[in-house]
Design an enzyme around this catalytic site. Structure first.
Site, mmCIF file in Angstrom:
data_model
loop_
_atom_site.group_PDB
_atom_site.id
_atom_site.type_symbol
_atom_site.label_atom_id
_atom_site.label_comp_id
_atom_site.label_asym_id
_atom_site.label_seq_id
_atom_site.Cartn_x
_atom_site.Cartn_y
_atom_site.Cartn_z
ATOM 1 N N HIS A 127 39.388 4.648 -41.527
ATOM 2 C CA HIS A 127 39.380 5.821 -40.653
ATOM 3 C C HIS A 127 40.619 6.651 -40.957
ATOM 4 O O HIS A 127 41.631 6.134 -41.464
ATOM 5 C CB HIS A 127 39.417 5.392 -39.187
ATOM 6 C CG HIS A 127 38.147 4.769 -38.706
ATOM 7 N ND1 HIS A 127 37.883 4.590 -37.370
ATOM 8 C CD2 HIS A 127 37.072 4.273 -39.367
ATOM 9 C CE1 HIS A 127 36.704 4.022 -37.227
ATOM 10 N NE2 HIS A 127 36.196 3.811 -38.428
ATOM 11 N N GLU A 182 42.954 7.813 -39.094
ATOM 12 C CA GLU A 182 44.175 7.341 -38.438
ATOM 13 C C GLU A 182 44.787 6.157 -39.179
ATOM 14 O O GLU A 182 45.997 6.085 -39.387
ATOM 15 C CB GLU A 182 43.878 6.902 -36.990
ATOM 16 C CG GLU A 182 43.291 7.980 -36.103
ATOM 17 C CD GLU A 182 41.770 7.941 -36.050
ATOM 18 O OE1 GLU A 182 41.116 7.876 -37.123
ATOM 19 O OE2 GLU A 182 41.224 7.988 -34.936
ATOM 20 N N CYS A 196 41.447 2.019 -34.021
ATOM 21 C CA CYS A 196 42.533 2.954 -34.319
ATOM 22 C C CYS A 196 43.557 2.998 -33.182
ATOM 23 O O CYS A 196 44.763 3.096 -33.437
ATOM 24 C CB CYS A 196 41.962 4.336 -34.616
ATOM 25 S SG CYS A 196 41.028 4.367 -36.166
ATOM 26 N N CYS A 212 39.050 5.489 -31.881
ATOM 27 C CA CYS A 212 38.244 4.340 -31.468
ATOM 28 C C CYS A 212 39.180 3.187 -31.091
ATOM 29 O O CYS A 212 40.402 3.296 -31.210
ATOM 30 C CB CYS A 212 37.308 3.924 -32.603
ATOM 31 S SG CYS A 212 38.174 3.212 -34.035
#
Length: 155
Positions: free
Chosen positions: A53, A55, A86, A83
């Site tokens: 992801h 992040e 993260c 999420c």
């Protein structure tokens, strides 16, 4: 343009680049002392890695660049509410401030879902600022998924 708007604009640029690569359009930048240290969009498909992801990518990049696992003076700008995975990485990295654009009612874990930073097991919670460039971030996601459904007849 304020610094926050400038940094969120950079995160949106990363989200647009992710969309161009066929990735879910989420972008992030990590800022220390007013300078962008790391930037990325989602790379899960490109790297065949569900943890790639935006992040996570910027936390990894900044940590490698700085030679440290903790980023206590850092601010993270991301186009979509993080999420759970993260949010945990943000907490473990000791990120100082989190700025995000669009809420994620289904998969978000900051102001929605598990609300990770409010849990008693969370060791560090950043200051959180939501809604920055929310309209642009939301529109990018809606357009991306609408286009994908139109092309592929659904996900």
């Amino acid at each position: 343009m304020t610094n926050s708007a400038k940094f969120m604009d950079a995160a949106l640029q990363e989200a647009f680049a992710a969309a161009d690569r066929g990735e879910v359009p989420v972008g992030a930048v990590l800022v220390i002392d007013g300078a962008i240290v790391a930037r990325s969009g989602n790379r899960t498909r490109a790297e065949n890695d569900i943890t790639a992801h935006a992040e996570i990518a910027v936390i990894r990049e900044a940590s490698a660049l700085l030679g440290q696992e903790r980023l206590s003076g850092a601010d993270l700008y991301v186009t979509l509410e993080p999420c759970t995975m993260c949010a945990a990485a943000i907490s473990f990295a000791r990120i100082r401030r989190l700025y995000y654009g669009a809420e994620d009612l289904k998969g978000g874990a900051v102001d929605n879902g598990v609300r990770f930073f409010t849990q008693p097991t969370c060791h560090h919670a950043p200051d959180v600022y939501s809604g920055l460039a929310e309209t642009d971030a939301s529109a990018l996601l809606v357009d991306f998924f609408r286009s994908k459904r139109d092309r592929e007849g659904g996900l």
